[in-house]
Write an enzyme that holds these catalytic residues in place. Structure first.
Site, PDB file in Angstrom:
ATOM      1  N   LYS A 178     -37.585 -60.656  -9.796  1.00 34.15           N
ATOM      2  CA  LYS A 178     -38.814 -61.462  -9.807  1.00 34.15           C
ATOM      3  C   LYS A 178     -39.202 -61.696 -11.254  1.00 34.15           C
ATOM      4  O   LYS A 178     -39.056 -60.806 -12.088  1.00 34.15           O
ATOM      5  CB  LYS A 178     -39.938 -60.695  -9.095  1.00 34.15           C
ATOM      6  CG  LYS A 178     -41.328 -61.138  -9.501  1.00 34.15           C
ATOM      7  CD  LYS A 178     -42.407 -60.389  -8.741  1.00 34.15           C
ATOM      8  CE  LYS A 178     -43.726 -60.410  -9.496  1.00 34.15           C
ATOM      9  NZ  LYS A 178     -44.142 -61.694 -10.048  1.00 34.15           N
ATOM     10  N   GLU A 253     -39.983 -51.870 -20.616  1.00 34.62           N
ATOM     11  CA  GLU A 253     -39.909 -52.519 -21.941  1.00 34.62           C
ATOM     12  C   GLU A 253     -41.213 -53.280 -22.127  1.00 34.62           C
ATOM     13  O   GLU A 253     -41.440 -54.294 -21.456  1.00 34.62           O
ATOM     14  CB  GLU A 253     -38.698 -53.476 -21.992  1.00 34.62           C
ATOM     15  CG  GLU A 253     -37.369 -52.831 -21.624  1.00 34.62           C
ATOM     16  CD  GLU A 253     -36.929 -51.768 -22.631  1.00 34.62           C
ATOM     17  OE1 GLU A 253     -37.336 -51.848 -23.800  1.00 34.62           O
ATOM     18  OE2 GLU A 253     -36.204 -50.839 -22.222  1.00 34.62           O
ATOM     19  N   CYS A 287     -42.598 -59.981 -27.677  1.00 37.15           N
ATOM     20  CA  CYS A 287     -42.950 -58.561 -27.725  1.00 37.15           C
ATOM     21  C   CYS A 287     -42.783 -58.028 -29.145  1.00 37.15           C
ATOM     22  O   CYS A 287     -43.521 -57.170 -29.593  1.00 37.15           O
ATOM     23  CB  CYS A 287     -42.087 -57.775 -26.756  1.00 37.15           C
ATOM     24  SG  CYS A 287     -40.326 -57.998 -27.033  1.00 37.15           S
ATOM     25  N   GLU A 386     -52.550 -55.875 -28.626  1.00 35.24           N
ATOM     26  CA  GLU A 386     -51.569 -56.967 -28.656  1.00 35.24           C
ATOM     27  C   GLU A 386     -52.276 -58.280 -28.288  1.00 35.24           C
ATOM     28  O   GLU A 386     -52.931 -58.369 -27.250  1.00 35.24           O
ATOM     29  CB  GLU A 386     -50.466 -56.673 -27.629  1.00 35.24           C
ATOM     30  CG  GLU A 386     -49.352 -57.695 -27.663  1.00 35.24           C
ATOM     31  CD  GLU A 386     -48.281 -57.454 -26.594  1.00 35.24           C
ATOM     32  OE1 GLU A 386     -48.637 -57.138 -25.448  1.00 35.24           O
ATOM     33  OE2 GLU A 386     -47.089 -57.578 -26.925  1.00 35.24           O
TER      34      GLU A 386
HETATM   35  P1  NAD Z   1     -47.331 -58.960 -17.265  1.00 32.99           P
HETATM   36  O1  NAD Z   1     -47.301 -57.496 -17.442  1.00 32.99           O
HETATM   37  O2  NAD Z   1     -48.616 -59.600 -16.911  1.00 32.99           O
HETATM   38  O3  NAD Z   1     -46.298 -59.397 -16.115  1.00 32.99           O
HETATM   39  C1  NAD Z   1     -44.945 -59.066 -16.186  1.00 32.99           C
HETATM   40  C2  NAD Z   1     -44.333 -59.106 -14.802  1.00 32.99           C
HETATM   41  O4  NAD Z   1     -44.869 -58.047 -14.012  1.00 32.99           O
HETATM   42  C3  NAD Z   1     -44.624 -60.380 -14.022  1.00 32.99           C
HETATM   43  O5  NAD Z   1     -43.468 -60.745 -13.299  1.00 32.99           O
HETATM   44  C4  NAD Z   1     -45.741 -59.956 -13.088  1.00 32.99           C
HETATM   45  O6  NAD Z   1     -45.860 -60.739 -11.929  1.00 32.99           O
HETATM   46  C5  NAD Z   1     -45.299 -58.542 -12.764  1.00 32.99           C
HETATM   47  N1  NAD Z   1     -46.354 -57.650 -12.265  1.00 32.99           N
HETATM   48  C6  NAD Z   1     -47.690 -57.681 -12.532  1.00 32.99           C
HETATM   49  N2  NAD Z   1     -48.327 -56.679 -11.868  1.00 32.99           N
HETATM   50  C7  NAD Z   1     -47.379 -55.997 -11.182  1.00 32.99           C
HETATM   51  C8  NAD Z   1     -47.413 -54.871 -10.315  1.00 32.99           C
HETATM   52  N3  NAD Z   1     -48.546 -54.236 -10.024  1.00 32.99           N
HETATM   53  N4  NAD Z   1     -46.243 -54.434  -9.784  1.00 32.99           N
HETATM   54  C9  NAD Z   1     -45.069 -55.058 -10.081  1.00 32.99           C
HETATM   55  N5  NAD Z   1     -44.993 -56.151 -10.881  1.00 32.99           N
HETATM   56  C10 NAD Z   1     -46.124 -56.605 -11.434  1.00 32.99           C
HETATM   57  O7  NAD Z   1     -46.740 -59.568 -18.601  1.00 32.99           O
HETATM   58  P2  NAD Z   1     -46.555 -61.081 -19.067  1.00 32.99           P
HETATM   59  O8  NAD Z   1     -47.868 -61.635 -19.470  1.00 32.99           O
HETATM   60  O9  NAD Z   1     -45.745 -61.825 -18.086  1.00 32.99           O
HETATM   61  O10 NAD Z   1     -45.655 -60.830 -20.372  1.00 32.99           O
HETATM   62  C11 NAD Z   1     -46.200 -60.444 -21.578  1.00 32.99           C
HETATM   63  C12 NAD Z   1     -45.998 -58.969 -21.893  1.00 32.99           C
HETATM   64  O11 NAD Z   1     -44.622 -58.615 -21.818  1.00 32.99           O
HETATM   65  C13 NAD Z   1     -46.413 -58.645 -23.323  1.00 32.99           C
HETATM   66  O12 NAD Z   1     -47.133 -57.445 -23.335  1.00 32.99           O
HETATM   67  C14 NAD Z   1     -45.094 -58.504 -24.058  1.00 32.99           C
HETATM   68  O13 NAD Z   1     -45.162 -57.725 -25.220  1.00 32.99           O
HETATM   69  C15 NAD Z   1     -44.249 -57.895 -23.001  1.00 32.99           C
HETATM   70  N6  NAD Z   1     -42.823 -58.091 -23.300  1.00 32.99           N
HETATM   71  C16 NAD Z   1     -42.065 -56.990 -23.677  1.00 32.99           C
HETATM   72  C17 NAD Z   1     -40.729 -57.155 -24.025  1.00 32.99           C
HETATM   73  C18 NAD Z   1     -39.873 -55.980 -24.458  1.00 32.99           C
HETATM   74  O14 NAD Z   1     -38.653 -56.103 -24.443  1.00 32.99           O
HETATM   75  N7  NAD Z   1     -40.446 -54.857 -24.846  1.00 32.99           N
HETATM   76  C19 NAD Z   1     -40.146 -58.431 -23.977  1.00 32.99           C
HETATM   77  C20 NAD Z   1     -40.943 -59.510 -23.584  1.00 32.99           C
HETATM   78  C21 NAD Z   1     -42.280 -59.330 -23.246  1.00 32.99           C
END
Ligand code: NAD
Length: 497
Positions: A178, A253, A287, A386
């Site tokens: 997903k 991550e 990130c 962030e």
């Molecule tokens: P997010 O945490 O809002 O969502 C990420 C994913 O998690 C989405 O698919 C979302 O639908 C899902 N999700 C949300 N709640 C959930 C739950 N309770 N159970 C299971 N899945 C759930 O993040 P975003 O806004 O999509 O992305 C931005 C974040 O991702 C930033 O904090 C960024 O730093 C991080 N990021 C980290 C890396 C890394 O490699 N460390 C890489 C890219 C992005």
């Protein structure tokens, strides 16, 4: 370029299923038009996807394919994706708003790199064995886990999902994947392409919907053996709790607030170019953004002046404008968060040196100007949280020791950048900074799957990269053969002392 309205449903057992769940809008961040409709998967639909992955694992061919057979499929995937990169890029840009050139030439080619890499890597990954002459032999069997849940974020929805899919499949697992409900379009097409390339039905299933509905159901499903998640730190707490209840393996991550340290001995022109790339690429939605600029006082005024001037000059434009360097933010919520955090920075006494407001010239869309703030200290909110947007916060320090302390005074620890031509100083910094990847005199230009990538502290649990992925996506089983010759104590024989 206008793209036809897309409808995305779950992809289960080799096919998209008919629309069933509630319809969610997929908004094009460039103009707030409707790019598509996503039909959300509820727990029952997630269960059907997991059942399909479980069946493919228990009775399908994938886990038992030879390394050479899997390699062939992975090569075909790379070929099919290469032939369809234009379409994938158009779909990714329609939902994320990232400039089409960035989607087409930087981010989505990572799919090819992932499958090309994992086509080869397992051939060279050998297991451990130990023999004792005449007595025995021990060795490790490595087995796939079973169905795993793979969850990717909105800033690189398909590229990051592809990293997880390639790694999970390379070691014989099946999966349910997903991405963000805001950016589901390109992943849906990619999953279809995987099947055109020969991935058997049921090996990769896709669901989508809101995190607390679809994502939560994935993580909690009892047949899911492990959860590989990339996204925000707050989301990761929910996932860790849900996965913990089922004692599932997790790889998290997460976010960052990475320090970019610039010292007087550095090549300052190069450091300037790199600092701009490090924080503003993809409108700061990375990130590993170098979002805290930690500058030595001796060069701070001049460097910051030039940095702010260049930030002001970054061309913010429609993602299909070839001249645009930055596009809009991915979502209305992202825009609201950036606006709020810049307002908080003002309240906390930061000086706004560039940007700080909506980009001019757009009636609609989530365009924010590249923004530079000078913070009175590392403790203000803009230096601790962030932003995930085009905002750099600058802090002035008097020594490398102070720069290291600033870098480490953060709940995050994903990446750090160090600019110096003093070798001893560079070594002190690389040894002392608490971050999963430290770049010396370079921005982060590409991930290297041969090496670990992941975070200290609240930036993550576990590591990406092939060696760690192999460990994560497999069970190890030690086999112990006796070849005879070892005396055994004899219990239960009367009179035996
Ligand atoms: P997010 O945490 O809002 O969502 C990420 C994913 O998690 C989405 O698919 C979302 O639908 C899902 N999700 C949300 N709640 C959930 C739950 N309770 N159970 C299971 N899945 C759930 O993040 P975003 O806004 O999509 O992305 C931005 C974040 O991702 C930033 O904090 C960024 O730093 C991080 N990021 C980290 C890396 C890394 O490699 N460390 C890489 C890219 C992005």
């Amino acid at each position: 370029m206008t793209l036809a309205h897309q409808t995305v449903t779950s992809f289960i057992d080799g096919a998209f299923i008919p629309a069933r769940g509630p319809a969610l809008d997929v908004v094009n961040p460039a103009d707030e038009s409707l790019a598509g409709t996503l039909h959300e998967a509820d727990a029952a639909e997630v269960a059907a996807a997991v059942d399909s992955a479980e069946k493919a694992f228990r009775t399908g061919s994938w886990p038992g394919l030879s390394v050479a057979e899997r390699k062939q499929v992975f090569r075909r995937i790379a070929d099919v994706v290469r032939d369809n990169l234009d379409e994938l890029a158009a779909l990714e840009t329609a939902a994320t708003g990232q400039p089409i050139r960035y989607s087409r030439f930087i981010q989505l080619p990572r799919i090819l790199a992932n499958f090309e890499f994992y086509a080869e890597w397992p051939s060279y990954a050998l297991e451990t064995a130990a023999s004792e002459r005449g007595r025995g032999l021990r060795y490790v069997l490595r087995e796939p886990l079973g169905p795993v849940a793979l969850i990717s974020p909105s800033n690189a929805p398909t590229a990051l999902a592809s990293t997880k899919i390639a790694a999970a499949l390379a070691f014989g697992n099946t999966c349910v994947v997903k991405t963000s409900e805001n950016t589901p379009l390109a992943l849906a097409r990619f999953v279809e392409l995987l099947h055109m390339a020969g991935v058997p039905d049921g090996v990769v299933n896709m669901v989508n919907g809101r995190g607390d509905v679809t994502g939560d159901a994935m993580v909690r499903h009892p047949a899911i053996r492990a959860v590989s998640f990339t996204g925000g730190t707050a989301t990761a707490r929910h996932i860790a709790a849900a996965a913990g209840a089922g004692l599932k393996r997790i790889d998290l991550e997460l976010g960052g607030k990475s320090a970019n340290i610039v010292m007087p001995s550095a090549d300052l022109d190069r450091a300037l170019d790199a600092a701009l790339i490090a924080v503003f690429t993809n409108s700061g939605q990375q990130c590993f953004a170098g979002s805290r600029l930690v500058l030595h006082r001796a060069i701070a005024e001049d460097f910051l002046g030039r940095f702010a001037e260049r930030a002001e000059a970054i061309r913010v434009g429609h993602p299909y404008d070839e001249a645009a360097e930055n596009g809009p933010l991915a979502h209305a919520n992202s825009y609201a968060r950036v606006e709020r955090m810049v307002a908080e920075a003002r309240e906390d006494g930061c000086a706004i040196l560039a940007g700080g407001a909506r980009a001019d010239g757009f009636d609609k869309g989530y365009y924010f100007r590249p923004t530079v703030v000078r913070a009175p200290s590392n403790d203000v909110r803009i230096c601790q949280e962030e932003v995930f947007g085009p905002v750099a916060a600058a802090i002035v320090v008097d020594s490398m020791e102070e720069a290291i302390a600033v870098a480490n005074r953060s709940r995050y620890g994903l990446v750090s950048y160090v600019w110096t031509n003093d070798l001893a100083e560079a070594m002190r910094a690389t040894e002392s900074i608490e971050a999963g990847w430290i770049h010396v005199n370079t921005p982060m230009l590409a991930l290297d799957p041969r090496f670990p990538f992941g975070g200290y502290k609240e930036s993550g649990v576990g590591r990406d990269g092939a060696p760690a992925a192999r460990q994560f996506f497999t069970e190890e089983k030690t086999i112990n053969y006796a070849l005879g010759g070892v005396d055994l104590p004899k219990v239960g024989i009367q009179g035996n002392q």
